[in-house]
Design a protein around this motif. Structure first.
Motif, mmCIF file in Angstrom:
data_model
loop_
_atom_site.group_PDB
_atom_site.id
_atom_site.type_symbol
_atom_site.label_atom_id
_atom_site.label_comp_id
_atom_site.label_asym_id
_atom_site.label_seq_id
_atom_site.Cartn_x
_atom_site.Cartn_y
_atom_site.Cartn_z
ATOM 1 N N PRO A 8 49.026 50.258 35.064
ATOM 2 C CA PRO A 8 48.329 50.395 34.336
ATOM 3 C C PRO A 8 48.049 49.367 33.388
ATOM 4 O O PRO A 8 49.389 48.739 33.193
ATOM 5 C CB PRO A 8 48.809 51.927 33.863
ATOM 6 N N VAL A 9 47.220 49.458 32.463
ATOM 7 C CA VAL A 9 46.829 48.515 31.674
ATOM 8 C C VAL A 9 47.840 48.182 30.443
ATOM 9 O O VAL A 9 48.101 47.232 29.826
ATOM 10 C CB VAL A 9 45.414 48.102 32.067
ATOM 11 N N GLY A 10 48.234 49.378 29.993
ATOM 12 C CA GLY A 10 49.059 50.017 28.818
ATOM 13 C C GLY A 10 50.314 48.835 28.977
ATOM 14 O O GLY A 10 50.935 48.072 28.307
ATOM 15 N N ILE A 11 50.623 49.687 30.346
ATOM 16 C CA ILE A 11 52.290 48.869 30.728
ATOM 17 C C ILE A 11 51.998 47.775 30.818
ATOM 18 O O ILE A 11 53.186 47.014 30.207
ATOM 19 C CB ILE A 11 52.811 49.615 32.380
ATOM 20 N N VAL A 12 50.724 46.978 31.051
ATOM 21 C CA VAL A 12 51.057 45.142 31.201
ATOM 22 C C VAL A 12 51.069 44.626 29.529
ATOM 23 O O VAL A 12 50.797 44.386 29.185
ATOM 24 C CB VAL A 12 49.586 44.896 31.720
ATOM 25 N N THR A 13 50.612 45.529 29.024
ATOM 26 C CA THR A 13 49.938 45.232 27.187
ATOM 27 C C THR A 13 51.358 45.537 26.607
ATOM 28 O O THR A 13 51.950 44.706 25.857
ATOM 29 C CB THR A 13 49.385 45.699 26.643
ATOM 30 N N ALA A 14 52.344 46.777 26.965
ATOM 31 C CA ALA A 14 53.149 46.829 26.545
ATOM 32 C C ALA A 14 54.726 45.641 26.582
ATOM 33 O O ALA A 14 55.423 45.477 25.678
ATOM 34 C CB ALA A 14 53.477 48.239 26.847
ATOM 35 N N VAL A 15 54.518 45.510 28.150
ATOM 36 C CA VAL A 15 55.270 44.942 28.448
ATOM 37 C C VAL A 15 55.185 42.961 27.384
ATOM 38 O O VAL A 15 56.213 41.670 27.462
ATOM 39 C CB VAL A 15 55.044 44.004 29.621
ATOM 40 N N ARG A 68 34.287 48.441 35.159
ATOM 41 C CA ARG A 68 36.067 48.919 34.405
ATOM 42 C C ARG A 68 35.845 47.322 33.683
ATOM 43 O O ARG A 68 36.509 47.398 32.735
ATOM 44 C CB ARG A 68 36.100 48.086 35.923
ATOM 45 N N LEU A 69 34.919 46.335 34.114
ATOM 46 C CA LEU A 69 34.951 44.564 33.146
ATOM 47 C C LEU A 69 34.508 45.426 32.123
ATOM 48 O O LEU A 69 35.445 45.049 30.729
ATOM 49 C CB LEU A 69 34.126 43.862 33.725
ATOM 50 N N ALA A 70 33.035 46.050 31.720
ATOM 51 C CA ALA A 70 32.832 46.797 30.151
ATOM 52 C C ALA A 70 33.625 47.620 29.249
ATOM 53 O O ALA A 70 34.115 47.564 28.574
ATOM 54 C CB ALA A 70 31.448 47.647 30.697
ATOM 55 N N ALA A 71 34.287 48.552 30.587
ATOM 56 C CA ALA A 71 35.101 49.043 29.647
ATOM 57 C C ALA A 71 36.667 48.899 28.977
ATOM 58 O O ALA A 71 36.836 48.551 28.132
ATOM 59 C CB ALA A 71 35.984 50.261 31.028
ATOM 60 N N ALA A 72 36.798 47.095 29.666
ATOM 61 C CA ALA A 72 38.239 46.693 29.271
ATOM 62 C C ALA A 72 37.713 45.700 28.349
ATOM 63 O O ALA A 72 37.755 45.530 26.807
ATOM 64 C CB ALA A 72 38.667 45.497 30.351
ATOM 65 N N LEU A 101 42.433 40.825 30.792
ATOM 66 C CA LEU A 101 43.274 39.562 30.785
ATOM 67 C C LEU A 101 44.534 40.236 31.597
ATOM 68 O O LEU A 101 44.912 40.296 32.591
ATOM 69 C CB LEU A 101 43.966 38.760 29.909
ATOM 70 N N ALA A 102 45.145 41.432 31.014
ATOM 71 C CA ALA A 102 45.616 42.818 31.221
ATOM 72 C C ALA A 102 45.553 43.300 32.207
ATOM 73 O O ALA A 102 46.454 43.927 33.130
ATOM 74 C CB ALA A 102 46.469 42.973 29.857
ATOM 75 N N ASP A 103 43.906 43.525 32.470
ATOM 76 C CA ASP A 103 43.625 44.235 33.536
ATOM 77 C C ASP A 103 43.682 44.136 34.998
ATOM 78 O O ASP A 103 44.249 44.000 35.691
ATOM 79 C CB ASP A 103 42.613 45.217 33.121
ATOM 80 N N LEU A 104 43.382 42.425 34.734
ATOM 81 C CA LEU A 104 43.178 41.769 35.773
ATOM 82 C C LEU A 104 44.589 41.400 36.505
ATOM 83 O O LEU A 104 44.728 41.838 37.609
ATOM 84 C CB LEU A 104 42.220 40.133 35.291
ATOM 85 N N ALA A 105 45.729 41.020 35.076
ATOM 86 C CA ALA A 105 46.748 40.521 36.115
ATOM 87 C C ALA A 105 47.423 42.413 36.298
ATOM 88 O O ALA A 105 47.807 42.800 37.739
ATOM 89 C CB ALA A 105 47.550 40.884 34.656
ATOM 90 N N GLY A 106 47.343 43.544 35.767
ATOM 91 C CA GLY A 106 47.458 45.104 36.388
ATOM 92 C C GLY A 106 47.010 45.025 38.024
ATOM 93 O O GLY A 106 47.972 45.572 38.876
ATOM 94 N N ARG A 107 45.813 44.360 38.451
ATOM 95 C CA ARG A 107 45.185 45.213 39.299
ATOM 96 C C ARG A 107 45.455 43.889 40.739
ATOM 97 O O ARG A 107 45.504 44.405 41.479
ATOM 98 C CB ARG A 107 44.028 44.786 39.256
ATOM 99 N N THR A 108 45.756 43.139 40.223
ATOM 100 C CA THR A 108 45.774 41.639 41.357
ATOM 101 C C THR A 108 47.426 41.325 41.038
ATOM 102 O O THR A 108 47.997 40.573 42.662
ATOM 103 C CB THR A 108 45.205 40.562 40.966
ATOM 104 N N LEU A 109 47.806 41.140 39.987
ATOM 105 C CA LEU A 109 49.571 41.072 40.439
ATOM 106 C C LEU A 109 50.317 41.459 41.867
ATOM 107 O O LEU A 109 50.975 40.983 41.959
ATOM 108 C CB LEU A 109 50.416 41.157 38.846
ATOM 109 N N LEU A 110 50.410 42.693 41.933
ATOM 110 C CA LEU A 110 51.331 43.267 42.374
ATOM 111 C C LEU A 110 50.130 44.153 43.847
ATOM 112 O O LEU A 110 50.736 45.034 44.366
ATOM 113 C CB LEU A 110 52.578 44.440 42.483
#
Length: 375
Positions: free
Chosen positions: A350-357, A107-111, A335-344
């Motif tokens: 989804p990472v797309g929502i994090v980057t949109a915010v 998943r890190l490689a994909a991000a 960083l966006a995918d890490l935040a999406g996985r851990t914040l809540l």
């Protein structure tokens, strides 16, 4: 003035070659550059490196490595940073190795790969259009790739693999955008408005397809349509990594032309750039990178805006920061995918929502800033 001739027998070069070599060594490099010179059988060779660009690229690469270690450490099962390093080299216990190598590393490689591809496509398109808003996500290429890929995922009589369909959709959206902006080229806001319209149409088509399939199929496809790294089609990541490697090499080879394309066509042509050919190459490269990235993560368009902006703010304006933008895009996505996985957690955003915010306010800031030259 009396001069003493130089005997050619005491020199490895002729007197003319020695004069040329000595002249090159005595000329100081431009301000902000460092020259590395070496001697070879053909004389003295040298390379110029911009000091600020080297520092920025090394800094972004170091930040990406640090973020990657943190990414592999945090999650529902926490792994100590030293254990992460041991797992990467196969020296950790079975549990840590499984979590790091089997669950988080792909998943890190994909991000990192999708973020780098989106940002590289973004800075290429911005340079082509001479407009900081002309990213693939804003001018509709992302949505075109998404619509075609969704058609293959929801099984609407299409059996072509998502990467191929995403490339076809990205190409279709690009052709429509350029066709609607005919007469104005890629410059001016008509190109941006046409792209926004094309993106809206493809976005509506995607929603229509999801509305016409079974609810289970639509629910499975929906997270991917907003940008997610959960449902990665098999083989898509390997294809993206290959395309990103080739695309980055091609973009680095086009760096000089990209720098000159920021000026008027007559100026670039007068400095030796085949403007039409270079524009076509840059466009095809941007579309291919976008299609491959969308096939893996869906439309995470804001990375193509944020990554180049970070690189441009840190770099000088002497050249287009291709490598810095690529590294910054990978860092933002990780960083966006890490935040999406851990914040809540255990709920995953989804990472797309994090980057949109994050990207929404960034876009408003760009629009509200005083107008200035793109270069």
């Amino acid at each position: 003035m009396k001069t003493t001739p130089i005997k050619s027998s005491s020199m490895p070069f002729s007197s003319e070659d020695q004069f040329r070599a000595d002249g090159n060594n005595n000329v100081p490099p431009p301000q902000g550059y460092r020259r590395f010179a070496w001697r070879s059988g053909n004389g003295t060779n040298s390379l110029l490196f911009e000091q600020r660009a080297v520092a920025v690229n090394l800094g972004l690469f170091g930040a990406l490595l640090l973020a990657s270690v943190i990414y592999l450490s945090l999650g529902s099962v926490k792994v100590a940073p030293m254990a992460v390093l041991q797992a990467l080299f196969g020296n950790a216990d079975m549990m840590a190795s499984f979590v790091v190598q089997e669950l988080r590393l792909p998943r890190l490689a994909a991000a990192a790969s999708t973020g780098a591809a989106f940002a590289l496509a973004g800075i290429l398109m911005q340079t082509l259009a001479r407009n900081r808003l002309a990213t693939p996500g804003i001018i509709g290429i992302d949505n075109g790739a998404t619509a075609f890929a969704v058609a293959s995922l929801v099984g609407l009589g299409v059996s072509i693999a998502p990467p191929a369909m995403a490339l076809a959709g990205a190409t279709t959206a690009a052709v429509l955008t350029f066709g609607l902006a005919a007469g104005n080229g890629t410059q001016g806001y008509r190109f941006i408005v046409a792209g926004i319209g094309v993106g809206a149409v493809f976005g509506a088509i995607t929603q229509l397809m999801l509305a016409r399939v079974a609810i289970d199929t639509a629910n499975a496809a929906y997270p991917w349509t907003v940008g997610s790294l959960n449902a990665r089609p098999s083989g898509a990541l390997q294809l993206l990594m290959l395309g990103l490697t080739l695309g980055l090499v091609a973009a680095m080879a086009l760096t000089r032309s990209l720098t000159l394309l920021r000026f008027k066509d007559a100026t670039a042509s007068g400095l030796g750039v085949n403007v039409k050919r270079r524009r076509l190459e840059v466009l095809l490269l941007s579309v291919a990178l976008t299609g491959l990235a969308v096939a893996v993560a869906g439309p995470v368009g804001m990375v193509g805006l944020i990554g180049p902006e970070i690189a441009r703010s840190m770099s000088s304006s002497r050249s287009v920061p291709v490598l810095a933008a690529t590294l910054a895009g990978a860092l933002v996505m990780v960083l966006a995918d890490l935040a999406g996985r851990t914040l809540l957690a255990p709920i995953e955003i989804p990472v797309g929502i994090v980057t949109a915010v994050v990207g929404g306010p960034w876009l408003l800031w760009i629009l509200m800033r005083p107008q200035r030259s793109f270069t």
